[in-house]
Design a protein around this motif. Structure first.
Motif, mmCIF file in Angstrom:
data_model
loop_
_atom_site.group_PDB
_atom_site.id
_atom_site.type_symbol
_atom_site.label_atom_id
_atom_site.label_comp_id
_atom_site.label_asym_id
_atom_site.label_seq_id
_atom_site.Cartn_x
_atom_site.Cartn_y
_atom_site.Cartn_z
ATOM 1 N N LEU A 82 -3.329 -4.265 -2.858
ATOM 2 C CA LEU A 82 -1.872 -4.250 -2.753
ATOM 3 C C LEU A 82 -1.343 -2.829 -2.930
ATOM 4 O O LEU A 82 -0.535 -2.353 -2.129
ATOM 5 C CB LEU A 82 -1.273 -5.184 -3.801
ATOM 6 C CG LEU A 82 0.237 -5.266 -3.873
ATOM 7 C CD1 LEU A 82 0.741 -6.302 -2.877
ATOM 8 C CD2 LEU A 82 0.673 -5.651 -5.266
ATOM 9 N N GLY A 83 -1.801 -2.141 -3.952
ATOM 10 C CA GLY A 83 -1.351 -0.774 -4.198
ATOM 11 C C GLY A 83 -1.772 0.200 -3.109
ATOM 12 O O GLY A 83 -0.979 1.034 -2.663
ATOM 13 N N LEU A 84 -3.021 0.081 -2.665
ATOM 14 C CA LEU A 84 -3.499 0.985 -1.610
ATOM 15 C C LEU A 84 -2.773 0.754 -0.292
ATOM 16 O O LEU A 84 -2.404 1.704 0.401
ATOM 17 C CB LEU A 84 -5.008 0.819 -1.422
ATOM 18 C CG LEU A 84 -5.873 1.314 -2.573
ATOM 19 C CD1 LEU A 84 -7.337 0.955 -2.324
ATOM 20 C CD2 LEU A 84 -5.722 2.811 -2.748
ATOM 21 N N SER A 85 -2.564 -0.508 0.063
ATOM 22 C CA SER A 85 -1.876 -0.798 1.317
ATOM 23 C C SER A 85 -0.418 -0.375 1.250
ATOM 24 O O SER A 85 0.157 0.072 2.249
ATOM 25 C CB SER A 85 -1.992 -2.280 1.677
ATOM 26 O OG SER A 85 -1.380 -3.084 0.685
ATOM 27 N N PHE A 86 0.196 -0.470 0.073
ATOM 28 C CA PHE A 86 1.561 0.013 -0.091
ATOM 29 C C PHE A 86 1.617 1.521 0.141
ATOM 30 O O PHE A 86 2.535 2.027 0.799
ATOM 31 C CB PHE A 86 2.084 -0.338 -1.483
ATOM 32 C CG PHE A 86 3.492 0.095 -1.725
ATOM 33 C CD1 PHE A 86 4.548 -0.603 -1.170
ATOM 34 C CD2 PHE A 86 3.768 1.203 -2.513
ATOM 35 C CE1 PHE A 86 5.862 -0.197 -1.386
ATOM 36 C CE2 PHE A 86 5.066 1.610 -2.739
ATOM 37 C CZ PHE A 86 6.116 0.908 -2.179
#
Length: 118
Positions: free
Chosen positions: A20-24
């Motif tokens: 989630l954090g990386l894709s954000f």
């Protein structure tokens, strides 16, 4: 790819949160100034025509389109991870009565109970 992502990422809360954090970050970096650069590229081509295209505006336009699609892919991964985490956090845990054989809720599915276990 889809099955691998579901098995390797979406079944583990920590991996889902990390993805989630990386894709954000991918979505944010990829979309930052994307529209300004695209508008500047199209203005350059409109003002200078074939000369601008020959000097690299065509390649830059393709790179901007690819960056846009990479940003969109980051957004889709973000939404998939968000969906999984929100359902894990917001759904009520299964009780012993619901998990007993023959007492499954009519709206639940085997994958829904597997989601709650992780």
């Amino acid at each position: 790819m889809r099955r691998w992502f579901q098995r390797a990422v979406l079944t583990r809360r920590w991996a889902t949160f990390l993805a989630l954090g990386l894709s954000f970050a991918v979505f944010g970096v990829g979309s930052l100034n994307l529209f300004y650069l695209l508008r500047a590229n199209l203005t350059l081509v409109a003002e200078n025509g074939w000369m601008a295209l020959a000097d690299g505006a065509a390649r830059q336009f393709v790179e901007l389109v690819v960056t846009g699609y990479a940003s969109m892919a980051g957004y889709v991964v973000f939404k998939a991870c968000e969906h999984r985490l929100v359902h894990w956090l917001g759904d009520e845990p299964a009780t012993a009565d619901e998990t007993a054989p023959g007492n499954a809720a009519p709206h639940s599915s085997p994958s829904a109970s597997a989601d709650r276990d992780h």
